[in-house]
Structures are given as structure tokens and as C-alpha cells.
Design an enzyme around this catalytic site. Structure first.
Site, PDB file in Angstrom:
ATOM      1  N   ASP A 393      14.976   9.445  -1.984  1.00 44.99           N
ATOM      2  CA  ASP A 393      14.231   8.535  -1.117  1.00 44.99           C
ATOM      3  C   ASP A 393      14.093   9.125   0.284  1.00 44.99           C
ATOM      4  O   ASP A 393      14.989   9.833   0.767  1.00 44.99           O
ATOM      5  CB  ASP A 393      14.969   7.192  -1.047  1.00 44.99           C
ATOM      6  CG  ASP A 393      14.140   6.087  -0.423  1.00 44.99           C
ATOM      7  OD1 ASP A 393      12.906   6.242  -0.338  1.00 44.99           O
ATOM      8  OD2 ASP A 393      14.725   5.066  -0.032  1.00 44.99           O
ATOM      9  N   ASP A 396       9.729  11.932   2.850  1.00 47.16           N
ATOM     10  CA  ASP A 396       8.274  11.970   2.963  1.00 47.16           C
ATOM     11  C   ASP A 396       7.843  11.896   4.422  1.00 47.16           C
ATOM     12  O   ASP A 396       7.456  12.902   5.018  1.00 47.16           O
ATOM     13  CB  ASP A 396       7.624  10.858   2.135  1.00 47.16           C
ATOM     14  CG  ASP A 396       8.420   9.564   2.114  1.00 47.16           C
ATOM     15  OD1 ASP A 396       9.004   9.193   3.147  1.00 47.16           O
ATOM     16  OD2 ASP A 396       8.458   8.921   1.058  1.00 47.16           O
ATOM     17  N   ASP A 445       7.263   1.619  -1.064  1.00 43.98           N
ATOM     18  CA  ASP A 445       7.771   0.276  -0.758  1.00 43.98           C
ATOM     19  C   ASP A 445       6.619  -0.709  -0.647  1.00 43.98           C
ATOM     20  O   ASP A 445       6.183  -1.093   0.452  1.00 43.98           O
ATOM     21  CB  ASP A 445       8.576   0.299   0.535  1.00 43.98           C
ATOM     22  CG  ASP A 445       9.805   1.183   0.436  1.00 43.98           C
ATOM     23  OD1 ASP A 445      10.214   1.500  -0.686  1.00 43.98           O
ATOM     24  OD2 ASP A 445      10.356   1.549   1.491  1.00 43.98           O
TER      25      ASP A 445
END
Length: 765
Positions: A393, A396, A445
Site C-alpha cells: 500500500d 504510488d 480507496d
């Protein structure tokens, strides 16, 4: 040899006419070399004078790039069995010998790193870029209204949530791959231009063929899609804010309600985040100071909790972050920070405040091999104590396009160095080439509601268009609380995507029983459908190992000549047999579905339809219907529903057959141990099944099986649609009310069609 050819060029007006396999052209600025590395695939390389090009990390070092050239150059023309490559003063011309498809590569611009491909002016273009989450780009080329097409081009990047990029562009007749990390495609009329790439020289590949051949070409060059473990094909429950006791209770409820599940994915809570020097790589098992929420997994670090879950058929997946804390609870440097500072391992010059622990942190620069080794050396503790998969996670935003690429490379190479257990991971964006590291992607998300749900299908298909066969989403939405209807419909959607998982924001829950009995029943039925389709899902996924073409396929891949499906984003194929069109509108009572040309049947139900637009009723009260259609001439497989993938050996699968005089049905039954990489050494089972029809006679052929794996599958039960009046297996009469043939034996089953079905699909109502 190459230098001799280039020298000869100067005496032949810039064209190499050589008794060899390379077409070489020289200009004042450098040399252009064209070779064929497959009968339909050419490599085009322009090297400015004095430069030797080096491939980017996107290309697989073990891939097709270095394959021995095929074809020969005669009279300045390169020919293979499939294509002809010639040159003019201003272009390289590649022509298909099969159908005449022609593309031209302009020679002008190559010296400046610009590649321009001339194509048919009215062709739809695909690939290039996915869709970042929400509206994270203002580039009109990525407007949602473009659907899957990239007719204006697109920027090539993967640096945002749910994003994807590939220097890959294609139509339904040709494909182009440029070796670059990032870049830009622009398209105007018949000219597709790639510029701003990461290499000063140009290396590109052109293939002539349909879309699935382009994806296969990209896979051959950038790396195969390793087989996931079988458990990763099942249902996954991801959750933020939980503890050991709650997970045990949740799994117990799944088992009591007989809702299948294979995996539980844990967020921040499972780690000793912020606790002393290496808490980011250790279970949250103590009450030491500094931990955000201490001692939530008291049996985690010992491995006991992982074993307890494994005994119930549950594989644990844990979140991984690219950052570590650089200070301890006393605001002194951690040991990992001291080492990283000394060796220059940080991605950023200055640390920043971690939003979870509220202490200073920094991100690793995973492009450095020594960082990747350090990261695995510490993450191995989690693998050894019960973590079966990796959820990467936040590599990015503020990272380049290879943030997750390199992060997962660390975990893939590390795990493979110590274990034969298959690697599995989930990452928040994708750049072509990452698939070779057992790399799944989820869409970021996202919010709840039908609008957010509908936005996921074009995002899925656009990423699959880039060569990412393993895609997922936060089913139910990450933020907010979905309505029961939204949850039920979203679960049906999720049952027909490559990775089925739910997730939630801090403190939310996504278990089916949270949303009431009607939604729970619909969700359970969707999960059971997925588990019933396991033999098909696993076989379709195995196709991705060789071709990159996996479970989900955009309609235009399978029907490239059908303009009516060229840009459909709310329907897709499962394998080349099933068309899925989930309900994505609140309160919908009728749904219009576009079927490609040909004959189709509803599944289940066998209601026939011809290609075109059909309107079907929708259950707006129980939300329990998932529109599926079977292509005439198809074969696919189901099995009894298990509570988890490895609950017990499967001895019998049902082969559903819809014969068609105009289309030969093909399906390959594939099996292996589902856990290790033994299949790489031939330890697998595959048997091709075909179905042809002549008049009222249907012949189902079973080829000699391949591979050394001893599958548990012993029998194939045949479900012929519509039914059978007589049947013979290798000349011996069999009972038409219960047609069963031995698995793993070559032979032919000849059936006379009748009205009586042999067996019905076993999926809960």
C-alpha cells in the site's frame, strides 16, 4: 556481423541487402535495425551513433527480447511466414501476408527518440493508460467518456491510486510496444506518436494480429503471469481495525453460516507499528510503548494465530508499507533509520510525519537492489509466522511509476529464494512488467454507492487492456457504508472479476450478515457461484501464464470484428465462454444487454438469444440475479461448492456443453497442486476437451492429457444443453440420465441430442 552489415550499408544507399536476418538502415545520426523475433513480430531499434541501447526494467531479462531472429532479408526485404517488412526513404513498412494489414513506422524523429506509427485512420486505439481514482487527472484523453478507447492517445504513467500505465498501444489488427518507463502517446488521424520516453535510443516492437495476440506479445516481452495459489481465487475478507479475537469470531461465523471464504487480509492493526526499531516487520503482540494500539495479536509473533487460521482453511494476508519510522518513541533514530541514512536508501531527502503513528517516517527507494534485500530480510519474519500473501500500500503518490513494481519485486524474489510456496500480492497501481512478480492490483480507496461501483468496471477493463490479468477492488467501497442493495449487487459484480475481496475504512465491516438477510442471501449466492466455477476460473487463469489473457477479457478482445462491442465497459467475458453483465443501477427492474454477434443462452436457464441488444428482467426486491450468458459452442466446468479451496479433493467436475454446428467448443481442464511452483517443472495436469456438432450428433473429444501431476479429478459429468437421447463413450453405450466419463483418458463421447438434460447446475437458489 552487425558492424559488417552497417559498413555495407554505406555502399547500398542506406539499405542492407544481406544474406541474413536483419534489415539495417544507416543515416547521418545513427543506425536503424529491424529483425523479426517471431513470425508476426518485429523488433525496431534505432541507436544514435556511438550509443548502445540498454533495456528498461519493464522488459523481462528472460523474455523474448533476445530470441533468435526468424525470417530472412532478400533484396532489402525482410520476410517471415507471416509478415513482410520493407523500407522506403521515409518509413519502415510492415505488412501481414494473411490479411494485408499494414502499418508504417516513420524514420523521421527516431534520432530524437520519437516514434510515429501510421495506421488506419478510423481504427479504435486501446491500451496506454488506465484510469486513476476519481478525477486525479485533468487530461481530456483520460475522460471517462472515452471508455476503453484511447483514440486521442494518453500519457503513460502509473503514479496514482488504482492507476496503470504501459507504453503499449493497439488496435484490433496490430500492436505496438515501446520500451520505456513513462512517456506520452498522441494520436491524430492516422498517426500515433510516442515521445518523452525514458530512453535516448528507441526500441519498439510491432505485432500484426488481434488484441489477444498483442497482449501475448507484451507478456512474452515483459514477463509471464505466475500461477496464483488456489486460495487466492476464492473470497477474501479485508478489514481495517480488527484484532485476533475478532478475526476468529468472524471466521467462525462464516463457517457456521456456510459462506465460503479462503483469506483474511489485515491492515495496520496486525503490526507492531512504531514499536522500537523494527516494529513495521513484526506482529502486534506486546504492550511495549510506542505501539499505536498494542497487543492486538498476542499469538501472532509466535505463529500460533497463523496456524489456528490455517487449520480452518484461512490464509492470512498482511499490509506492507514502503515506509518505516525513523525515530522511536523517545524521538531517537531507529536502527533501520541509522542504516538507511548511512547508505543513502531513502526516497525523500527529508522525513515526514506518518499519519498513523504521528512520528517521523521516510520511504525506502526500492529501485536499489540492496534496499530490496534489506526489506525482504526483515519481512521474512512475517512470512515465517503465518503471512501467506502481501498487501502493498501507498507506494504510488510521491513515487514514480515503478514504486510498487520494485516493492513487490523485493517480496517476490525474497520469498522465492527461501520457499517453494507461491507468492501472491495486491498493489495499488500497475506498470507493465510487474505482473511477473505475482502482482495483483486493486483500484484504490474508493467510496460507496452505485456511482462508485459503476466506475469500477471501466477501470478494471482499462487496466486489463494494459496486460494486468489480476485486478481487484474494495467491494462495498472503502469509505462510507453501502446500502444493503448496493452491497448485494457489488458482491455479484465482485464474483466475476479476477480477485474477489471486500474492504472497508477504519471501523467499518463488510461481512454479508452486516447488511441484513436479503443482502446476505444474495451475497452468499454470489460467493457460491464463484466457488462452483473454480475449475473454469483456474483454467482461464492458467492461460494467462502463457498469453497474459486470463479470467476477464474485454468484449473487443474476443470479438474484434464486431463494432457494436468496441467500447463496452459494463459487460465482459469470462474466458471465451461466458458474458457477464452485472446489475449496477439501484432499483433496476429491467436491464439492456448487448450480445456480440452469434447465438447465446442465458445461464442458468438456457433461454436462447441472437446477438444484438436484449432486455432481461431484474429482481429489484431480492437482488439475487447476476446476468450471465453462454456463447453457443462453449464448454465450461463447475464443481461442488466448497467452504474453502482446499477443503477436500475434488473427484468430479461437471462439463457444461452448448454445442453449435458453426463453432467448435474448446476448453482445457487444468489442475496442479495449487500451492507450489512444481508446475514450472511439468507437475501439472491438462486435458483439452472439444465439442463439435453435425446434424443432431454431438461429438465431445477428450485429448490425451499432458503433465505429470496426479490430479484428484477422476470423473467428468457431462451436462449437455439441451439434453441427450443416446450416448456412447468410445463406442460403448452410457446412461443418458447420468453421463459420466473417466477423467484423464483420451476418447470420444458421441451424443444424439434430445430434450432430457443429464444433470443440472449445482448452485444454490
Amino acid at each position: 556481423m552487425r558492424s559488417l552489415l552497417i559498413g555495407a550499408l554505406l555502399a547500398t544507399a542506406g539499405v542492407a541487402v544481406a544474406n541474413g536476418s536483419a534489415l539495417v538502415l544507416q543515416d547521418a545520426k545513427g543506425a536503424l535495425t529491424v529483425t523479426a523475433i517471431a513470425p508476426d513480430l518485429v523488433r525496431i531499434a534505432y541507436e544514435p551513433n556511438g550509443m548502445t541501447g540498454r533495456p528498461t526494467e519493464m522488459l523481462d531479462p528472460k523474455g523474448l527480447r533476445s530470441a533468435k531472429p526468424v525470417g530472412k532479408v532478400n533484396g532489402g526485404v525482410l520476410e517471415t511466414a507471416s509478415i513482410r517488412v520493407g523500407s522506403t526513404d521515409d518509413a519502415i513498412v510492415v505488412t501481414s501476408l494473411d490479411n494485408g494489414t499494414t502499418v508504417r513506422i516513420d524514420r523521421a524523429g527516431l534520432a530524437d527518440g520519437v516514434l510515429r506509427l501510421r495506421h488506419g485512420a478510423l481504427e479504435n486505439l486501446y491500451g496506454m493508460r488506465g484510469y486513476p481514482i476519481g478525477s486525479q487527472t485533468n487530461d481530456p484523453r483520460l475522460a471517462r467518456s472515452n471508455g476503453l478507447t484511447r483514440n486521442l492517445g494518453a500519457p503513460v504513467s502509473a503514479s496514482a491510486q488504482g492507476d496503470g500505465g504501459a507504453p503499449l498501444a493497439y488496435s484490433t489488427h496490430w500492436g505496438l510496444l515501446v520500451d520505456s518507463v513513462d512517456g506520452d502517446f498522441s494520436n491524430s488521424g492516422d498517426a500515433l506518436t510516442f515521445s518523452h520516453g525514458s530512453r535516448k535510443d528507441v526500441e519498439a516492437y510491432v505485432v500484426l494480429g488481434p488484441p489477444e495476440r498483442t497482449i501475448e506479445m507484451a507478456t512474452e516481452l515483459t514477463g509471464p503471469v505466475p500461477m496464483p495459489p488456489k486460495w487466492a481465487m476464492g473470497f477474501m475478507n479485508s478489514q481495517w481495525k480488527t484484532d485476533e479475537n475478532e478475526i476468529k469470531s468472524i471466521i467462525s461465523t462464516y463457517r457456521q453460516k456456510q459462506i465460503p471464504i479462503d483469506s483474511f487480509i489485515m491492515d495496520f492493526d496486525f503490526k507492531a507499528w512504531g514499536e522500537d526499531d523494527f516494529g513495521e516487520f513484526r506482529w502486534n503482540s506486546t504492550n511495549n510503548p510506542g505501539n499505536f494500539e498494542p497487543n492486538k495479536f498476542p499469538d501472532g509473533q509466535s505463529g500460533l494465530f497463523g496456524k489456528q487460521m490455517a487449520d480452518q482453511g484461512i490464509h492470512l494476508v498482511g499490509i506492507m508499507k514502503p515506509r518505516v519510522l525513523v525515530e522511536n518513541v523517545d524521538h531517537k533514530p531507529t536502527k533501520q533509520a541509522i542504516e538507511a541514512n548511512a547508505k543513502g536508501w531513502w526516497l525523500h531527502k527529508k522525513p515526514y510525519t506518518d499519519y498513523f503513528s504521528h512520528r517521523l517516517a521516510n520511504d525506502f527507494d526500492f529501485s536499489k537492489p540492496e534496499v530490496r534485500k534489506f526489506y525482504w530480510d526483515h519481512a521474512k519474519n512475517l512470512f515465517d509466522t503465518g503471512i501467506s500473501g502481501w498487501w502493498n500500500d501507498e507506494a504510488d503518490d510521491n513515487f514514480d511509476s515503478l514504486g510498487f513494481f520494485h516493492m513487490q519485486e523485493s517480496l517476490y524474489e525474497g520469498q522465492r529464494s527461501v520457499s517453494n510456496r507461491r507468492v501472491w500480492s495486491l498493489n495499488r497501481n500497475f506498470y507493465l512488467g510487474a505482473q511477473r512478480f505475482a502482482f495483483g492490483t486493486w483500484s484504490g480507496d474508493i467510496g460507496t454507492g452505485f456511482d462508485w461501483m459503476r466506475d469500477q468496471s471501466p477501470r478494471m477493463l482499462a487496466l486489463i487492456d494494459l496486460g494486468q490479468a489480476m485486478w481487484s477492488m474494495d467491494t462495498g467501497g472503502f469509505g462510507g457504508h453501502p446500502s444493503p442493495e448496493n452491497y448485494a449487487r457489488w458482491m455479484e459484480f465482485a464474483s466475476v472479476v479476477p480477485i474477489m475481496r471486500v474492504h472497508n475504512t477504519y471501523g467499518e465491516h463488510r461481512q454479508p450478515w452486516v447488511y441484513g438477510p436479503v443482502a446476505e442471501a444474495a451475497a452468499k449466492k454470489a460467493i457460491e457461484l464463484r466457488y462452483a466455477m473454480f475449475p473454469s476460473l483456474y483454467s482461464w487463469q492458467h492461460e494467462a501464464l502463457r498469453t497474459g489473457v486470463g479470467i476477464v477479457r474485454p468484449l473487443f478482445w474476443e470479438f474484434p470484428d464486431d463494432n457494436s462491442v468496441a467500447n463496452i465497459t459494463d459487460e465482459w467475458m469470462l474466458g471465451d465462454q461466458l458474458l457477464a453483465a452485472p446489475v449496477m443501477v439501484e432499483g433496476q427492474r429491467a436491464k439492456e444487454v448487448t450480445l456480440p454477434a452469434g447465438k447465446w443462452y442465458s445461464y442458468p436457464g438456457d433461454q436462447p438469444s441472437e446477438g444484438g441488444k436484449v432486455t432481461i428482467p431484474v429482481d429489484a426486491d431480492k437482488w439475487s440475479d447476476l446476468p450471465l450468458f453462454v456463447r453457443a459452442g462453449s464448454i465450461f466446468a463447475t464443481q461442488p461448492v466448497l467452504q474453502f479451496a482446499a477443503e477436500k479433493p475434488i473427484e468430479e467436475i461437471t462439463l457444461h456443453v452448448w454445442p453449435d454446428p458453426a463453432h467448435e467448443g474448446r476448453f482445457t481442464v487444468y489442475d496442479d497442486d495449487g500451492e507450489t511452483y512444481a508446475y514450472e517443472r511439468g507437475a501439472s495436469f491438462s486435458q483439452e476437451v472439444t465439442a463439435t456438432q453435425s446434424g443432431s450428433t454431438v461429438t465431445i473429444g477428450f485429448a490425451k492429457p499432458k503433465g505429470s501431476y496426479r490430479t484428484s479429478i477422476r470423473r467428468y459429468r457431462i451436462d449437455l444443453h439441451p439434453g441427450a437421447s443416446s450416448a456412447k463413450w468410445n463406442g460403448k453405450t452410457v446412461d443418458t440420465s447420468d453421463i459420466v466419463v473417466p477423467a484423464g483418458q483420451a476418447g470420444a463421447l458421441k451424443i444424439e441430442e434430445g430434450s432430457q438434460r443429464s444433470v443440472r447446475q449445482k448452485v444454490s437458489d
